[in-house]
Write a protein that holds these residues in place. Sequence first.
Motif, PDB file in Angstrom:
ATOM      1  N   PRO A   1       0.828  -1.210   0.000  1.00 40.07           N
ATOM      2  CA  PRO A   1       0.000   0.000   0.000  1.00 40.07           C
ATOM      3  C   PRO A   1       0.861   1.259   0.000  1.00 40.07           C
ATOM      4  N   GLU A   2       0.326   2.326  -0.498  1.00 41.94           N
ATOM      5  CA  GLU A   2       1.033   3.611  -0.508  1.00 41.94           C
ATOM      6  C   GLU A   2       1.410   3.989   0.925  1.00 41.94           C
ATOM      7  N   GLY A   3       2.677   4.331   1.118  1.00 44.88           N
ATOM      8  CA  GLY A   3       3.149   4.798   2.411  1.00 44.88           C
ATOM      9  C   GLY A   3       3.400   3.715   3.439  1.00 44.88           C
ATOM     10  N   ALA A   4       3.418   2.437   3.025  1.00 48.95           N
ATOM     11  CA  ALA A   4       3.655   1.351   3.976  1.00 48.95           C
ATOM     12  C   ALA A   4       5.047   1.465   4.585  1.00 48.95           C
ATOM     13  N   ALA A   5       5.128   1.385   5.900  1.00 51.87           N
ATOM     14  CA  ALA A   5       6.411   1.457   6.598  1.00 51.87           C
ATOM     15  C   ALA A   5       7.194   0.171   6.395  1.00 51.87           C
ATOM     16  N   PRO A   6       8.523   0.208   6.540  1.00 48.86           N
ATOM     17  CA  PRO A   6       9.319  -1.013   6.374  1.00 48.86           C
ATOM     18  C   PRO A   6       8.932  -2.133   7.334  1.00 48.86           C
ATOM     19  N   HIS A   7       8.440  -1.794   8.525  1.00 51.03           N
ATOM     20  CA  HIS A   7       8.089  -2.822   9.500  1.00 51.03           C
ATOM     21  C   HIS A   7       6.620  -3.261   9.396  1.00 51.03           C
ATOM     22  N   THR A   8       5.926  -2.850   8.350  1.00 52.19           N
ATOM     23  CA  THR A   8       4.528  -3.260   8.161  1.00 52.19           C
ATOM     24  C   THR A   8       4.442  -4.785   8.057  1.00 52.19           C
ATOM     25  N   PRO A   9       3.597  -5.425   8.840  1.00 52.86           N
ATOM     26  CA  PRO A   9       3.496  -6.895   8.779  1.00 52.86           C
ATOM     27  C   PRO A   9       2.805  -7.368   7.507  1.00 52.86           C
ATOM     28  N   PHE A  10       2.958  -8.645   7.228  1.00 54.97           N
ATOM     29  CA  PHE A  10       2.367  -9.271   6.059  1.00 54.97           C
ATOM     30  C   PHE A  10       1.176 -10.133   6.485  1.00 54.97           C
ATOM     31  N   ARG A  11       0.228 -10.267   5.593  1.00 57.56           N
ATOM     32  CA  ARG A  11      -0.859 -11.243   5.756  1.00 57.56           C
ATOM     33  C   ARG A  11      -0.810 -12.139   4.521  1.00 57.56           C
ATOM     34  N   ILE A  12      -0.535 -13.404   4.746  1.00 59.59           N
ATOM     35  CA  ILE A  12      -0.173 -14.322   3.670  1.00 59.59           C
ATOM     36  C   ILE A  12      -1.240 -15.394   3.491  1.00 59.59           C
ATOM     37  N   VAL A  13      -1.633 -15.625   2.248  1.00 59.72           N
ATOM     38  CA  VAL A  13      -2.388 -16.822   1.884  1.00 59.72           C
ATOM     39  C   VAL A  13      -1.409 -17.783   1.238  1.00 59.72           C
ATOM     40  N   GLY A  14      -1.208 -18.950   1.862  1.00 59.61           N
ATOM     41  CA  GLY A  14      -0.310 -19.963   1.331  1.00 59.61           C
ATOM     42  C   GLY A  14      -1.085 -21.112   0.715  1.00 59.61           C
ATOM     43  N   ALA A  15      -0.546 -21.657  -0.370  1.00 56.14           N
ATOM     44  CA  ALA A  15      -1.193 -22.773  -1.061  1.00 56.14           C
ATOM     45  C   ALA A  15      -0.118 -23.536  -1.829  1.00 56.14           C
TER      46      ALA A  15
END
Length: 432
Positions: free
Chosen positions: A71-85
């Motif tokens: 996203p615009e302006g996301a900080a370096p420490h922004t966490p991830f939300r992952i869909v794995g398959a």
Amino acid sequence: MSEPARFDRGHTDDLMTFLAASPSPYHAVATAAERLEKAGFRQVAETDAWEGTSGGKYVLRGGAIVAWYVPEGAAPHTPFRIVGAHTDSPNLRVKPLPDSGAHGWRQVAVEIYGGPLLNSWLDRDLGLAGRLTLRDGSTRLVNVDRPLLRVPQLAIHLDRSVTADGLKLDKQRHLQPIWGLGHDVRDGDLIAFLEEAAGLPAGVVTGWDLMTHSVEPPAYLGRDRELLAGPRMDNLLSVHAGTAALAAVASSSSKPASIPVLAAFDHEENGSQSDTGADGPLLGNVLERSVYARGGSFEDRSRAFAGTVCLSSDTGHAVHPNYAERHDPTHHPRVNGGPILKVNVNNRYATDGSGRAEFAGACEQAGVPFQSFVSNNSMPCGTTIGPITAARHGIRTVDIGVAILSMHSARELCGADDPFLLANALTAFLER
């Protein structure tokens, strides 16, 4: 609670298109990448320096894809939300010396990949698809999507013991498909045929990764068309839902608080230990490089991973009406009952109580019902990329999926509503 998600037959129609276009992991990731491109994502090469720009990006490696949206302006420490398959399915794969035959039959030498229900590959019209590698190191996808091969079953007149003792197949002797007639086995015939099918000059192919697939298309089944029969739903159903969810979040007018990710790996069916499997470095490398490209430090990387959550989405077992005793007596997931939360206290699945709450919140936000799955205590439990992802990256992981029948068959069965319900739950999870 939000309004219940209304079943969208268009989503399941699109899943059928996705399954038909993806006879191999290489085709599956190419199909997913094409859809993400239409949503504004752009491919980045692992050999290039990465920029810390916002927007959608993806990496392709063999039969695996990792895509993410910053996203615009996301900080370096922004966490991830992952869909794995995972992109692979059990099947029959072509050996290095494929041309064989006997007694006037021309055959293709194959090896068993993963744990297929072998009987489901008998007397079925099979095509051949995969990846060809050329002399210059480039690759070309090939898909012969017509009846080309067949593994003929022995007539009952020649094996009366089948009715009493059941079908017994020797993986070496009984699974080699026929593809024509001829007394002379000529080395190079199959690859020459595939070069022509792919529109390539003769003699340019020096490597191949090829596999069989059923050419029968996906189809609605039942009096009210409430079921879906098709190939490779374990686990392209989840890859398709994850691709749709990531594209929807990236195209939304609201900015997600985390960085949504789709990670679809190869080689889950044989242990995930490869450079494109969940037990390899691919996901970790991509996530770390995303942090560092945005000016982050190792501290930022650690903060981002500590706040990250992964939904490992893979198919699970619906209660079977003919074998209900094989299931836990108090946990009977039903098709069209919504996605399942998969639990195993011995960590064959990665779900714990906090993970259950995470998934329940996403389903509530999406207005999607969900069910719980646990194995019968007297039977071994399968596993997924979930525990591998949690242990390798230190990421909180939850195992979920869609309940199906005929898992690992050449043709599997699910409820026609469940793919749409899963996609809605994944979209809500990525948005949270």
